[in-house]
Scaffold this active site. Structure first.
Site, PDB file in Angstrom:
ATOM      1  N   HIS A  54      43.490  38.647  46.726  1.00 42.60           N
ATOM      2  CA  HIS A  54      44.379  37.733  46.492  1.00 42.60           C
ATOM      3  C   HIS A  54      44.101  36.594  47.560  1.00 42.60           C
ATOM      4  O   HIS A  54      43.928  35.267  47.098  1.00 42.60           O
ATOM      5  CB  HIS A  54      45.976  38.078  46.512  1.00 42.60           C
TER       6      HIS A  54
ATOM      7  N   TYR B 159      52.468  40.721  45.873  1.00 41.19           N
ATOM      8  CA  TYR B 159      52.152  41.774  46.690  1.00 41.19           C
ATOM      9  C   TYR B 159      50.511  41.567  47.086  1.00 41.19           C
ATOM     10  O   TYR B 159      49.722  42.637  46.822  1.00 41.19           O
ATOM     11  CB  TYR B 159      52.366  43.032  45.838  1.00 41.19           C
TER      12      TYR B 159
ATOM     13  N   HIS C 157      47.244  41.305  48.566  1.00 41.84           N
ATOM     14  CA  HIS C 157      46.111  41.933  49.395  1.00 41.84           C
ATOM     15  C   HIS C 157      44.963  40.880  49.569  1.00 41.84           C
ATOM     16  O   HIS C 157      45.120  39.914  49.092  1.00 41.84           O
ATOM     17  CB  HIS C 157      45.591  43.205  48.477  1.00 41.84           C
TER      18      HIS C 157
END
Ligand code: AMP
Length: 287
Positions: free
Chosen positions: A37, A32, A34
């Site tokens: 990351h 997931y 963002h």
């Protein structure tokens, strides 16, 4: 970018990359993605010839009442984002691949894993250390990049790599923030608009602490009290506000060049963490 879900295939890819003389960087994640990351992926790219990003929501690091089932997931989007970032392989094994039913062995972290976040999340860091040890064995990275956002995790994994003789360099990357200062996190998606607004108080609290230290304050108790006040004024429930030695996580009474301020607080039902160095020259984590 290749998507690999099989351990043998991942090992073969890494062996071929090494035979070709390439250095491999690993970025372990739960997906997931963002901007935090993505910054780790860029950092990994600057440190090695090949970048492997692992995406695995690791059941071992979730407590029985935690958010394993509702943790946000979007493999298609993550694949696209990692591909655009120049990642070579996204390693996304299934739970049964990483933990076949006969699994019986764990990495145990000890005292470092029982304090701070470990106090309210028993077994969490054993779960993190176990999965990261497995990823190190599968990928055999020359370097692994972790975010300072999870500061206790970073210290624990440095310790694990040293204690268990993993031939890997652990690199910590600074916290990536939203414009209002909130540390980016996949869990920010849980916040209601009102909670999201309140959550910015965590980074305001960190800033307040740095201002106090810049003004000469060295007493940890006074700093912690000021940070707690910022959190509670915003309607957040503080779980801990701690000043620790950045290398050992030992609690401190007076601020030093090695001090790190760590905060965990709740916005409604969502637990958020953040941290910062307390002195301008203390930005780099001591080895
Ligand atoms: P996660 O997917 O939340 O397990 O995080 C994967 C890696 O990204 C960990 O090393 C985290 O510390 C790092 N990370 C998560 N959020 C941030 C952030 N806001 N800034 C920097 N690193 C982060």
């Amino acid at each position: 970018m290749e998507l690999i879900t099989d351990i043998t295939a991942m090992r073969s890819w890494c062996a071929a990359a090494r035979r070709a003389g390439g250095r491999i960087a690993l970025v372990p994640t739960m997906g997931y993605f963002h901007a935090g990351h993505l910054a780790l992926m860029d950092r990994a790219r600057s440190l090695a010839d090949r970048v492997v990003v692992s995406l695995f929501v690791n059941p071992l690091q979730f407590g029985p009442t935690e958010d394993l089932d509702r943790y946000p997931r979007d493999l298609e989007r993550d694949q696209r984002l990692a591909g655009e970032r120049g990642v070579d392989v996204l390693f996304a094994p299934a739970v049964e691949t990483m933990y076949p039913s006969e699994t019986a062995t764990r990495v145990v972290v000890g005292e470092l894993g029982t304090r701070l976040c470990g106090a309210s999340r028993p077994g969490h860091f054993d779960g993190v250390a176990t999965v990261v040890a497995k990823l190190f064995h599968i990928v055999g990275p020359d370097v692994a990049v972790f975010g300072e956002k999870d500061f206790q995790q970073l210290v624990i994994l440095r310790r694990m790599a040293a204690d268990l003789d993993f031939p890997v360099t652990i690199v910590g990357h600074p916290v990536v923030r939203e414009p209002d200062g909130l540390a980016m996190s996949s869990r920010n998606t849980y916040l209601s608009p009102e909670e999201r607004r309140r959550a910015a108080a965590i980074s305001r609290g960190l800033r307040r602490a740095r201002e106090l230290v810049a003004g000469g304050e060295r007493r940890v108790e006074a700093i912690a009290t000021a940070v707690e006040a910022v959190l509670t004024d915003a309607g957040l429930r503080s779980e801990y506000v701690a000043v620790v030695d950045s290398a050992t996580l030992a609690p401190q009474h007076k601020v030093t060049q090695r001090s790190r301020l760590l905060v965990a607080a709740w916005a409604g039902a969502t637990r958020l963490i953040d941290n910062c160095a307390l002195t301008p020259s203390g930005e780099v984590i001591a080895p």
